[in-house]
Each structure stands twice: as C-alpha cells, then as structure tokens.
Design a protein around this motif. Structure first.
Motif: not given
Length: 322
Positions: A176-177, A179, A183-184, A186, A223, A246-249
């Motif tokens: 994750g990262r 944002e 966090y996003r 994947r 996502a 897939r880039d879930a928030f």
C-alpha cells in the motif's frame, strides 16, 4: 446451550408489545406465575414470549444446519445458518476480556462442527474477524463489531498470508501507499474464506517505509474482486475465493491497526485457540456417527481409536483449552 424462557416477575394482567402487536390475555390471574401456569392462564402472552425468544446454538444447528449439510458439501454457502447462529449469540462470546468467553466460543463452534465442519470453519472465520475488531484500539473499524457479532454482517480473516509472512515462510502479498485520508492497496490473496459480495475481511499490507498496517476490505467490487478459481475437497461450501486487490482505497477509519508488530501478538493466541472448536466438533461428530451406523460400529472395531476413546481425547483437549 439451552435457551430459557424469561418470565417477567410481575402479574400477567398488563398487555405486552411484540413488534407492532399489542397482546393481552382474557384470564389474567393478577399474581406471579411459573411457566406451566403461564401457559395455562396467560397463553397468549406466554406464546408470544416463547416465539420472540432467541434460539440457542443447538436449536439453530438442528433446524437450520443439519437439514442442509448435503447441500453445503455440494457447494452451497450456509448463509442462512450463519446469520441464525449470529442471532443465537454464537459470534459474541469471546469479545470481552474474560478468558471464559473464548471457551464459550469454542463450545459453540464445536456444536456446529458436530454437524458440519465446513460451516464450523466459516464460524471460525467470523469469530476471528470479530476478535480483531474487538481488540482494535481504533474507533473506526469497531463500528462494524456489533453487526459482525450478530451475524448481520458476514466476513472472514485474510491473515493466512500475513501469519506466514511474519514467520518468514512467504512474502507479504499486499502493498500500500498513503493517499489522502487513507491508503491505496494492491496485491493478490490466494485464499480467503467466508466471503461473498459485501462481506468484509481483514488484511495486512506493507508500506514503502516498511511499516505494516491492518485494514478492512469489502469484497465483491471492482477494486476487491473475488473469484472461485479452484475446486476443493470438502471446502466447496465455505465461501473460499481468490481475492484480487486492485488499487483499493482503505480509508483511515477502516485501519484496524497502524502497528501490526504490536497488534498481531495481541490477537495470535485467540486466533489459534478458537480453531480447536472445529476439531472438537469433528471428533464428536465422528464418534456419534460410529455409534449410530451399524456398518460404522462394525468397522470401528478395527480402528486404533473407537468412539469412546475419541470422545475421551476430545474432552481432554477441551479441558486443556479451559
């Protein structure tokens, strides 16, 4: 685990409200009544109270689960039984601080496992999710606890991969990262159970700085997609899916723990101990089948352990858990 009828210590002359109905009796005695007298003199109210009383785990197993075991073995997910078990309190025993609650949760799972191991496995997944939420220090994810404990919301544990990663067996699958206010994330989780569209599960993901966080994910959207990519032996009815993230928030309010190095040791013992309910239920169920079936009784004579020995070992294990 029997459900008791709670009789109010007051005369039964006053009507009671059940849902949108106001129920009264024509033969009020204007004195305290025991249960047999209540059925004789205040049958309307007594019947309403009995109908409104929650079912115990054993009753749910008998009425909702046993008639559907063959369907579950063939792949049907036991959603109705799980929701009914939640209504019986099966998922809420272990949410306090007392150790006795874990034993009660194990016993409830054992009753389910005597009838159906697949459903008992789903119960463990639900129990584990409730366990994480109850021990989180964050108010955000704890808002889901009541719904999970009651069976209104169903979900699972996505910690198979993280537990192995923490033991150095395999790499952590989710990244994750930061944002905005969350966090996003994947990655891919090969197997997560007790899932369906809208079900939640917990997952641990790594940040670029090396920190690991636990968050809640909701399955079934674009996502966080779920797919049944394999067939199992005796696990088809457990809602087990491959999960693609897939880039879930994951918003801050769904972060169960921002420090999994400290959080995982707090949940690990209960995470493992709860699983004994499945084993106890399976052992007792097998022993019962060996007694009930003539062919089973005959063949059991040639096995190292007969039903009595199996039950003795199961009881010894339960005593160790207690």
């Amino acid at each position: 685990m029997q459900t008791a009828l709670k009789v109010s210590p007051q005369p039964r002359s006053a009507p009671i409200q059940v849902g949108r109905f106001r129920i009264k009796d024509d033969h009020a005695q204007n004195r305290w009544l025991n249960i047999p007298e209540t059925l004789i003199h205040s049958s309307n109210i007594a019947t309403a109270r009995i109908a409104d009383a929650p079912r115990g785990v054993d009753q749910v197993v008998r009425e909702e689960l046993r008639p559907r075991v063959a369907e579950i073995d063939a792949g049907a997910y036991p959603e109705a039984a799980l929701r009914a078990l939640g209504g019986s309190g099966a998922f809420g025993h272990h949410l306090g601080e007392a150790g006795e609650g874990l034993l009660a949760a194990v016993d409830a799972m054992g009753l389910v496992g005597e009838a159906c191991l697949s459903t008992a496995f789903c119960v463990w997944c639900q129990d584990a999710l409730a366990w994480y939420l109850a021990r989180s220090e964050e108010a955000g994810p704890r808002r889901h606890l009541a719904a999970v404990a009651s069976g209104e919301a169903l979900g699972g544990t996505g910690l198979s991969n993280p537990m192995k990663a923490l033991a150095g067996i395999e790499p952590l699958a989710l990244e994750g990262r930061r944002e905005g206010n969350g966090y996003r994330v994947r990655g891919r989780l090969p197997w997560v159970s007790n899932l369906g569209p809208g079900h939640r599960f917990a997952g641990i993901f790594a940040l670029p700085d090396g920190r690991r966080l636990m968050g809640l994910f909701e399955a079934g959207g674009k996502a966080v997609s779920i797919s049944a990519n394999a067939r199992f032996v005796a696990l088809e009815g457990t809602g087990t899916y491959t999960v693609m993230v897939r880039d879930a928030f994951v918003p801050d309010e769904d972060i169960v723990s921002g420090d999994t190095a400290a959080f995982v040791p707090r949940i690990r013992n209960g995470f493992v101990l709860l699983q004994t309910g499945m084993g106890l239920g399976l052992a007792r169920g097998v022993a019962a089948m060996m007694r009930q079936d003539a062919r089973g009784r005959e063949q059991a004579r040639f096995l190292p352990l007969g039903p009595e020995a199996i039950e003795e070992r199961a009881e010894a294990l339960r005593e160790r858990v207690a």
